[in-house]
Design a protein around this motif. Structure first.
Motif, short mmCIF file in Angstrom:
data_model
loop_
_atom_site.label_atom_id
_atom_site.label_comp_id
_atom_site.label_asym_id
_atom_site.label_seq_id
_atom_site.Cartn_x
_atom_site.Cartn_y
_atom_site.Cartn_z
N TRP A 212 0.94 -1.27 -0.06
CA TRP A 212 -0.06 0.31 -0.17
C TRP A 212 1.25 0.97 -0.18
O TRP A 212 0.86 2.31 -0.76
CB TRP A 212 -0.52 0.22 1.07
N SER A 213 2.01 1.22 0.83
CA SER A 213 2.65 2.30 0.94
C SER A 213 3.59 2.69 -0.55
O SER A 213 3.33 4.05 -1.03
CB SER A 213 3.86 2.22 1.88
N ASN A 214 4.03 1.57 -1.82
CA ASN A 214 4.70 1.84 -2.40
C ASN A 214 3.40 2.54 -3.81
O ASN A 214 3.71 3.00 -4.68
CB ASN A 214 4.95 0.34 -3.14
N ILE A 215 2.58 1.49 -3.48
CA ILE A 215 1.38 2.20 -4.38
C ILE A 215 0.97 3.49 -4.31
O ILE A 215 1.28 4.35 -5.62
CB ILE A 215 -0.11 0.78 -4.51
N SER A 219 1.52 6.87 -6.82
CA SER A 219 0.39 7.03 -7.74
C SER A 219 0.56 6.02 -8.08
O SER A 219 -0.21 6.13 -9.90
CB SER A 219 1.02 8.45 -8.32
N PHE A 220 0.59 4.92 -7.81
CA PHE A 220 0.58 3.39 -9.39
C PHE A 220 -0.84 3.07 -8.81
O PHE A 220 -1.49 3.19 -10.77
CB PHE A 220 1.14 2.09 -8.94
N HIS A 221 -1.63 3.64 -8.24
CA HIS A 221 -3.40 3.17 -8.07
C HIS A 221 -4.04 4.28 -9.25
O HIS A 221 -4.96 3.98 -9.24
CB HIS A 221 -3.83 3.41 -7.08
N THR A 222 -3.48 5.03 -9.78
CA THR A 222 -3.84 6.42 -10.73
C THR A 222 -4.20 5.71 -11.61
O THR A 222 -4.94 6.51 -12.97
CB THR A 222 -3.44 7.47 -10.55
N VAL A 223 -2.50 4.80 -12.27
CA VAL A 223 -3.45 4.10 -13.35
C VAL A 223 -2.86 3.05 -14.00
O VAL A 223 -2.73 2.36 -14.29
CB VAL A 223 -0.98 4.88 -14.04
N GLN A 224 -4.04 2.18 -12.66
CA GLN A 224 -4.32 1.28 -12.86
C GLN A 224 -6.33 0.80 -12.36
O GLN A 224 -6.82 1.79 -12.23
CB GLN A 224 -3.44 0.23 -11.33
N ASP A 225 -6.22 0.05 -13.42
CA ASP A 225 -8.70 -0.02 -12.80
C ASP A 225 -8.49 0.12 -11.44
O ASP A 225 -9.76 0.12 -10.92
CB ASP A 225 -8.90 -1.60 -13.16
N GLY A 226 -7.42 -0.86 -10.23
CA GLY A 226 -8.28 -0.87 -8.98
C GLY A 226 -6.73 -1.47 -8.70
O GLY A 226 -6.14 -2.15 -9.63
N VAL A 227 -7.65 -2.22 -6.87
CA VAL A 227 -6.07 -2.70 -6.32
C VAL A 227 -6.69 -4.29 -6.14
O VAL A 227 -8.10 -4.19 -5.51
CB VAL A 227 -5.26 -2.54 -5.52
N THR A 228 -6.63 -5.00 -6.17
CA THR A 228 -6.90 -6.46 -5.10
C THR A 228 -6.13 -6.86 -4.38
O THR A 228 -4.39 -6.54 -4.25
CB THR A 228 -6.52 -7.09 -6.17
N GLU A 229 -7.01 -6.28 -2.83
CA GLU A 229 -6.64 -6.90 -1.63
C GLU A 229 -5.82 -8.19 -1.39
O GLU A 229 -6.34 -9.14 -0.94
CB GLU A 229 -7.00 -6.47 -0.37
N ASP A 286 -8.40 9.10 -3.05
CA ASP A 286 -8.40 8.93 -4.43
C ASP A 286 -9.69 8.52 -5.57
O ASP A 286 -9.36 8.82 -6.82
CB ASP A 286 -7.16 8.49 -4.76
N GLY A 287 -10.57 7.55 -4.60
CA GLY A 287 -11.47 7.00 -5.93
C GLY A 287 -11.28 5.46 -6.74
O GLY A 287 -12.01 4.98 -7.40
N SER A 288 -9.87 4.64 -6.13
CA SER A 288 -9.99 3.24 -6.66
C SER A 288 -10.43 2.13 -5.31
O SER A 288 -10.84 2.18 -4.74
CB SER A 288 -7.86 3.30 -6.19
N THR A 289 -11.07 2.21 -6.85
CA THR A 289 -11.81 0.50 -6.09
C THR A 289 -10.33 -0.76 -4.96
O THR A 289 -9.75 -0.99 -6.31
CB THR A 289 -11.99 0.14 -7.33
#
Length: 331
Positions: A212-215, A219-229, A286-289
């Motif tokens: 999570w800290s790296n993402i 700002s990796f999450h801003t150029v991806q569809d979402g994050v799977t935990e 930030d609005g990421s799923t």
């Protein structure tokens, strides 16, 4: 084990400046890393380490911190260290494959339940011995620093293992991680941490795995569809130094640096989990799923990646893997 509040993390997050103008006669210690200087577990730990050394060992030693690959990236820092061009670094554990096969244990998917299980293993006799596994190659590990558990993200939803098929993932240079992607029917492409955002944005790679800290800080999450935990692996670091430099220090100074590093490690490792949880919240804000896995979905991922264990069991060693499996979590 005590975990501190997010508020305290924020209050202590801005440790004093890391750069130091070394005086004549002081031992200069250059610390190179690739992450953000603040808001990231490694960056915060490096800042505190420099602050402590520059205050407590004033007149004897000084430390300069070079974040965001401003001195070396993690692919170049270890050869540079062996050449005497940098004194300390904290590469990800996946970066040591050229020097020892044993640290590959940390890349096995779904080995650790959580970061407390990781820490318990690292402080076991088997885990502690890993710090000296590269001494014959000229490197000495000093302390393990936490970042957190890894999550998957891609340019499309990843809920089941089959969703990863055909995707190109950025990975760290690790044979285990490459095998992990092959087991998913995906392709793993090693690249420096500093290049990942641009590669994701440009579509040169489709997906990545990170904490999570790296993402959040990259700002990796801003150029991806979402994050799977997924919590399928870990990213931790090993504070490492050259055996020649370390053993060449005055014994008293070496002991003092080691003690300060130990204290900083205990303090900052307590914050890594909380900081990761805070950065997870920021990713969501930030609005990421963020997609959770059901028990059945997680079991499917575990089953898909189980062959990776068998592939590397001989290199890593059954005894070492068994010691890691015995570590219990429980955050």
């Amino acid at each position: 084990m005590r975990w501190y509040s997010i508020g305290l993390v924020l209050a202590l997050g801005a440790a004093g400046g890391a750069a130091a103008q070394c005086d004549p006669g002081e031992e200069r210690i250059r610390f190179s890393h690739v992450t953000a200087e603040t808001g990231h577990p490694k960056g915060e730990a490096a800042l505190l380490l420099a602050q402590r050394i520059n205050e407590d060992l004033d007149g004897r030693a000084c430390m300069e911190v070079y974040p965001r690959s401003s001195l070396f990236n993690d692919d170049d820092v270890l050869p540079a260290m062996l050449r005497g061009e940098v004194e300390m670094a904290a590469p990800s554990l996946s970066k040591f494959g050229a020097y020892t096969s044993q640290l590959q244990v940390f890349d096995l998917p779904f080995l650790f339940e959580d970061i407390l299980a990781v820490e318990e293993f690292q402080y076991s006799p088997e885990g502690a011995a890993l710090k000296l596994s590269m001494e014959g190659e000229g490197l000495i590990g000093l302390e393990f620093w936490h970042n957190g558990m890894k999550q998957f993200s891609a340019n499309r939803p990843l809920q089941m293992p089959g969703d990863a098929e055909g995707l190109v993932f950025r990975i760290q240079p690790s044979a285990v991680l490459d095998a992990q992607m092959q087991a998913l029917g995906a392709e793993g492409v090693p690249m420096p941490f500093s290049a990942v955002y641009d590669a994701l944005e440009a579509g040169e790679v489709d997906a990545q795995e990170n904490t999570w800290s790296n993402i959040y800080t990259q700002s990796f999450h801003t150029v991806q569809d979402g994050v799977t935990e997924s919590n399928h692996g870990i990213i931790d670091y090993l504070v490492v130094t050259s055996a020649d430099w370390w053993n060449g220090l005055d014994a008293g100074l070496r002991d003092d640096i080691a003690q300060i590093l130990l204290e900083v490690t205990h303090e900052r490792n307590r914050f890594a989990f909380e900081l990761g949880e805070l950065n997870k919240i920021r990713v969501r804000q930030d609005g990421s799923t963020i997609r959770a896995l059901s028990e059945e979905e997680r079991a499917a991922w575990v089953a898909a990646l189980a062959p990776v264990w068998d592939q590397f069991r001989g290199e890593i060693g059954d005894d070492l893997i068994a010691a890691a499996e015995r570590a219990e979590g429980g955050i």
